[in-house]
Design an enzyme around this catalytic site. Structure first.
Site: not given
Ligand code: RB5
Length: 151
Positions: A11, A68, A70, A101, A136
């Protein structure tokens, strides 16, 4: 020998690191399929996670890379697809364990929490580490065969 095709998607939060990681993948000799996003404009991660995960689910490709902010949103969406094991990895050690694993076939990078250098080190670790199999194997199989409620 034909180059292995590896799709990559992000994203907006993962866009810049995606460009860097895609270039690194190309340099490593892979046939990179960039399925977006193609600019830093705000987008929804699921719109990119699903098409990439579908390629893995259908067996069109063996593995793929998502990014993305996180790593979490991308992993939630990708892991809804049968046979997809998307692992968020923020160190090379976690990426290696996700292969050894958990036989992770999708690497998810938390772009807001890793540097470009770390991102490539994590990528390389994931690409180069084999699944250990053995004990595993049965554990990974159970991921797909969770008992249904009431069964
Ligand atoms: C975008 O702001 C953020 O929410 C997205 O990149 C991600 O971290 C969501 O899980």
């Amino acid at each position: 020998m034909a180059k292995e095709r590896i799709p990559i998607a992000s994203d907006h939060a993962g866009y810049e690191l995606k460009q860097h990681v895609a270039a690194a993948l190309t340099k490593l000799g892979y046939d990179v399929e960039d399925i977006g996003t193609h600019s830093p404009a705000s987008t929804d991660y699921a719109d990119y996670a699903h098409p990439l995960a579908e390629k893995v689910e259908r067996g069109e490709v063996a593995r793929g890379v998502l990014l993305c902010g996180t790593g979490l949103g991308m992993s939630y969406a990708a892991n809804r697809h049968a046979g997809v094991r998307a692992a968020v990895a923020w160190t090379p050690e976690i990426a290696a364990l996700a292969r050894k694993h958990n036989d992770a076939n999708v690497l998810v990078l938390p772009a807001r929490f890793v540097s470009e250098e770390d991102g490539v080190a994590i990528l390389k670790s994931w690409l180069e580490t084999e699944f250990e199999g053995g004990r595993h194997e049965a554990r990974v199989k159970k991921i797909e065969t969770a008992p249904k409620e009431g069964a």
